[in-house]
Scaffold this active site. Structure first.
Site, PDB file in Angstrom:
ATOM      1  N   THR A 316       1.025  -1.406  -0.030  1.00  0.00           N
ATOM      2  CA  THR A 316      -0.114  -0.405  -0.098  1.00  0.00           C
ATOM      3  C   THR A 316       0.845   0.907   0.161  1.00  0.00           C
ATOM      4  OG1 THR A 316      -0.114  -0.942   2.385  1.00  0.00           O
ATOM      5  CG2 THR A 316      -2.198  -0.636   0.802  1.00  0.00           C
ATOM      6  N   GLU A 317       2.236   1.478   0.139  1.00  0.00           N
ATOM      7  CA  GLU A 317       3.213   2.245   0.424  1.00  0.00           C
ATOM      8  C   GLU A 317       4.619   1.589  -0.286  1.00  0.00           C
ATOM      9  OE1 GLU A 317       3.393   5.245   3.324  1.00  0.00           O
ATOM     10  OE2 GLU A 317       1.184   5.221   2.908  1.00  0.00           O
ATOM     11  N   ASN A 318       5.331   2.387  -0.668  1.00  0.00           N
ATOM     12  CA  ASN A 318       6.698   1.891  -1.078  1.00  0.00           C
ATOM     13  C   ASN A 318       7.294   3.182  -1.848  1.00  0.00           C
ATOM     14  OD1 ASN A 318       8.361  -0.023  -3.309  1.00  0.00           O
ATOM     15  ND2 ASN A 318       9.082   0.428  -1.281  1.00  0.00           N
TER      16      ASN A 318
END
Ligand code: IFM
Length: 413
Positions: A316-318
């Protein structure tokens, strides 16, 4: 090595959060804290102010994301806008978010919606935020409202973003909305409140429609022992236990999927009992913020999560702070290479969201950290300028995989 394909129907996109991009989030606790303390000792470096003005310019932002071949988008709904005063719902804001979600849908993009991404309505801050025994109930009430009124436009609900990081930064590190009086007890109260909040929110959404997909997002570091001694291995397990496994133990049965935010590599030595910024790796290649770039970590964490918890995973984030866009392309290609490797070995990862679509308000750091696929020119009417690395990511999204030439360019053979 030839083309590395991702699974059919893989979700590709970028993630954002309301307070970081919308602007003028005046009813939130962050806004009030920034107004009082920005630029002062113990306060954020600057105020969020108009942010990226995405509250008004969302159509432009989504058009850009679509032009970059994103087929999904992760955004958040701002609780403080929906319920600016306790129990009072602002219908105009519900209609606003309906337009926002419909705009994504009209572009054929799937919607991942976070219900709480670090900012609370200010009236709740006065009641001790997540430390108040009633906050999970308030959160469930708001979650139910969003599900009832906007659920038809939401494909995946995310209850909370990085709850563990939030309570630690707020009550242990005392970097976010600190109060001199905050104690370890406040940390525990907040932690328990977030667990109860997730579970209550999950149930409230499912009551509206049992088929709605609901999950939680955690910030998962890749942790490994400094040397392979028994004690270091034990310490590493202990750290995983307190940093995310314990939280998952209390929330897992109420999660249809797990959201993973991956940023850090942490090498645990014999005395690293608790989170310790000095054990977070800052050697080798680093971002503008000094965070080590460690692509293979993403492989290890999804492999491990898959073994422990039999749930579908989304990244969901990187992403990274990289104002000059010198490292982002290689960062993206190399992380995706390792992600694909895990998927090819049977790990169920269904989507990847780069952090973030455009440069935004990075909490206590203000605007100096540039995480965007798109640059925001703050000197020039917040003009959006697509960074070169965004086109490489766009190509991967379009082709649903990594081309041979990119693998060669980054020595991934
Ligand atoms: O900007 C944040 C986001 O709000 C939560 N995850 C980490 C990002 C980068 O620090």
């Amino acid at each position: 090595m030839s083309f590395l394909k991702f699974p059919d129907n893989f979700y590709w996109g970028a993630a954002t959060a309301a307070h970081q991009i919308e602007g003028n989030n005046v009813h939130s606790d962050w806004w009030v804290w920034e107004t009082e303390f920005a630029g002062k000792d113990g306060g954020p470096k600057e105020r969020s102010g108009i942010a990226c003005d995405s509250y008004n310019r969302y159509e432009e932002d989504f058009t850009l994301a679509k032009s970059l071949n994103h087929n999904a988008h992760r955004m958040s709904i701002e609780w403080a806008r929906i319920e600016p005063q306790e129990g009072i719902i602002d219908e105009r804001e519900i209609e606003h978010y309906r337009k926002v979600l419909k705009s994504l849908k009209s572009k054929g993009m799937s919607t991942f919606v976070t219900l709480w991404h670090f900012s609370l309505p200010h009236w709740l801050r006065d009641k001790k935020g997540w430390g108040n025994l009633l906050t999970p109930m308030y959160f469930a009430r708001y979650s139910k409202l969003v599900a009832e009124r906007l659920g038809e436009h939401i494909d995946f609900f995310i209850t909370l973003n990085e709850p563990q990081a939030y309570v630690a930064l707020r009550h242990l590190v005392k970097l976010w909305i600190p109060s001199m009086k905050t104690t370890f007890l406040d940390f525990l109260d907040g932690w328990v409140g977030l667990i109860r909040g997730h579970n209550a929110s999950y149930k409230a959404i499912k009551e509206v429609n049992p088929s709605y997909q609901v999950g939680i997002v955690e910030n998962i570091m890749y942790m490994e022992p400094k040397r392979n001694t028994l004690w270091n291995k034990f310490m590493c397990d202990w750290r995983k236990f307190i940093q995310f496994r314990l939280f998952f133990a209390f929330t897992l049965k109420n999660s249809d999927f797990l959201g993973v935010n991956y940023y850090f590599h942490d090498v645990i030595g014999p005395g690293d009992y608790f989170i310790n910024m000095s054990s977070i790796e800052t050697t080798g290649e680093v971002s503008d913020w000094g965070w080590q770039i460690y692509p293979e970590g993403i492989y290890h964490i999804v492999k491990e999560l898959c073994c422990y918890y039999d749930k579908p995973i989304f990244i969901t984030e990187n992403g990274l702070a990289d104002a000059k866009d010198e490292k982002r392309e290689s960062f993206i290609v190399r992380h995706l290479y390792y992600l694909q490797k895990a998927i090819s070995e049977g790990v169920c990862v269904n989507g990847y969201f780069h952090w973030t679509l455009m440069d935004n308000f990075e909490w206590a750091e203000g605007y100096i950290r540039k995480f965007g696929l798109i640059e925001i020119d703050r000197e020039n009417n917040l003009e959006r300028k697509i960074r070169p690395s965004a086109y490489t990511y766009a190509r991967i999204c379009k082709e649903n995989g990594i081309g041979e030439d990119l693998l060669k360019e980054f020595n991934l053979e």
